[in-house]
Motif scaffolding. Structure first.
Motif, short mmCIF file in Angstrom:
data_model
loop_
_atom_site.label_atom_id
_atom_site.label_comp_id
_atom_site.label_asym_id
_atom_site.label_seq_id
_atom_site.Cartn_x
_atom_site.Cartn_y
_atom_site.Cartn_z
N GLU A 15 -25.04 -33.02 16.66
CA GLU A 15 -25.82 -33.91 15.80
C GLU A 15 -26.38 -33.16 14.59
N GLN A 16 -26.91 -31.97 14.83
CA GLN A 16 -27.44 -31.16 13.73
C GLN A 16 -26.34 -30.77 12.75
N GLN A 35 -25.49 -33.87 10.63
CA GLN A 35 -26.60 -34.18 9.72
C GLN A 35 -26.69 -33.16 8.59
N THR A 71 -26.49 -28.06 17.16
CA THR A 71 -25.87 -29.03 18.05
C THR A 71 -24.90 -29.88 17.21
N TYR A 97 -17.52 -35.39 15.98
CA TYR A 97 -18.22 -34.26 16.57
C TYR A 97 -19.22 -34.70 17.63
N GLN A 98 -19.81 -35.88 17.44
CA GLN A 98 -20.84 -36.32 18.38
C GLN A 98 -20.25 -37.09 19.55
N ARG A 99 -18.98 -37.47 19.47
CA ARG A 99 -18.38 -38.29 20.52
C ARG A 99 -17.35 -37.54 21.36
#
Length: 433
Positions: A252-253, A256, A250, A216-218
């Motif tokens: 990142e959120q 996490q 986001t 998801y972050q990449r």
């Protein structure tokens, strides 16, 4: 009799839209029938058909990790017995698709070995806990055969259709009485799983592993989905759509928040979650008045040890009737808790019984499941059959992806659900990422 062990109706294979593996033949099922029926003589005919109607699949959701890597078939066999009489047997067969797209990633999740363990070992032991207390409680179709041949896992399961089991219309969801009964069955399953843990120690590692959303972050996949989601949200009818659009996490959120849901406190009450508990994975035997006489769960590939909040959030958000989902939310938690405590007492659970307030606190703590299942699974569950829309297309950048996402996110059934779910999550502080 001529050897027809590798011959099937051409229409059956075409209807499946997949190639039936050559090893699924008369010889394969002859071994099973010989073992199960002492007076079995021979197979007269074997037919392979899709396990569910075209466009749907039993326990299938386009967000499911195993959607494109499993083959689900209904096997209908006409057999002759030693006394000359004939009868028909039917089974559900589930096997891995060789060289399917994404199979490498799927194998890293070990979802097929996990499901084999569930059907072959754990579920019978959970049912036996109730039998030892004088109660007959069944959680799943009977497993006739579970095997691992050079890494290819296959299951031959009881076909519950002849016993009048089936799914509800996923677009409508469960009514009040049905939800009551499903929550009770879930409580029975969870209670037995907690007692199993008490008696046998930790579940195998596969049941405790953390699976975070991949890449998801990449990648741009999450970002393009969020952009389309916010654009669609502006047309839903919120008086202040920005109030909700600004709270979409986001990448990142998102990751996490998912990680925090997997991290349970040591003293928190835990169960073996089904992990994919929506109406498509719940088979009902109902009366003409739609009251449930009996029910079973299917598709145990995502089972995981943790807070029962995961199953509760997904069941209520994804499968309760739209008029009940939020209005009866706290009532549903009470129904589940009341039956859970009764079952834990019946099975001699030795640890402190979970309090209702503790369960509500766990639902808040793990409230990200409420948002997660709304943003992901519910999009597809409330979508009428549409072969154009699937998860890969939903994540596709560009015009085609935008068109597919717009169609999915503005589906009237999904919009109606979101207009009640998101304010509910906001009121409980669950959109504060």
């Amino acid at each position: 009799m001529p050897d027809n062990s590798n011959k099937f109706s051409e229409s059956n294979s075409n209807d499946m839209h997949v190639k039936i593996p050559a090893w699924i033949n008369m010889a394969y099922f002859k071994k099973l029938l010989k073992r199960e029926l002492s007076d079995f003589r021979k197979i007269l005919n074997l037919s392979i058909i899709p396990a569910t109607p075209p466009g749907e699949s039993e326990g299938d959701c386009p967000t499911s990790a195993s959607t494109s890597t499993s083959l689900l078939m209904r096997i209908i066999i006409d057999i002759e017995m030693k006394d000359g009489f004939t009868q028909q047997k039917s089974y559900i067969m589930k096997t891995m698709v060789a060289n399917a797209e994404g199979i490498g990633f799927i194998n890293t999740l070990n979802i097929f070995p996990k499901e084999k363990q569930m059907y072959e070992l754990i579920i019978p032991q959970l049912e036996q806990l109730y039998q030892q207390r004088g109660r007959s409680v069944l959680f799943a179709p009977k497993c006739h055969l579970a095997e691992n041949v050079n890494g290819r896992i296959s299951l031959v399961l009881e076909d519950l259709r002849p016993k009048k089991f089936g799914n509800i219309n996923r677009l409508k969801g469960f009514n009040q009485k049905q939800m009551h009964r499903v929550l009770q069955k879930l409580a029975e399953f969870h209670a037995a799983s907690a007692v199993w843990h008490q008696l046998n120690g930790p579940y195998p590692d596969d049941f405790q592993r953390i699976y975070l959303p991949a890449n998801y972050q990449r990648s741009m996949s999450y970002q393009v989905r969020v952009q389309s989601y916010k654009k669609a949200m502006a047309s839903w009818g919120f008086s202040n759509p920005e109030q909700y659009a600004s709270r979409i996490p986001t990448a990142e959120q998102f990751v996490q928040s998912a990680a925090r849901c997997f991290n349970c406190e040591p003293q928190e009450f835990k169960v073996l979650n089904h992990g994919d508990l929506w109406s498509g994975n719940i088979l009902l035997n109902t009366t003409l008045a739609c009251d449930i006489k009996d029910l079973r769960f299917v598709d145990f590939q995502r089972c995981r040890w943790g807070s029962p909040a995961q199953d509760l959030w997904e069941l209520i958000i994804c499968s309760a009737h739209h008029s009940l989902r939020i209005k009866q939310f706290d009532y549903f938690i009470r129904i589940y808790h009341t039956h859970l405590v009764q079952c834990l007492k019946l099975l001699n659970y030795s640890k402190p019984l979970p309090l209702l307030k503790e369960l509500h606190m766990s639902m808040i703590k793990h409230g990200f499941w409420g948002y997660y299942t709304t943003f992901t699974h519910l999009v597809f569950i409330l979508l009428p059959v549409d072969k154009e829309i699937n998860l890969p297309k939903l994540m596709l950048p560009g015009e085609e992806g935008d068109r597919v996402r717009a169609k999915a996110y503005t589906n009237p059934l999904y919009v109606r659900a979101s207009l009640s779910i998101l304010p509910f999550l906001h009121r409980r502080g669950l959109l504060e990422f």
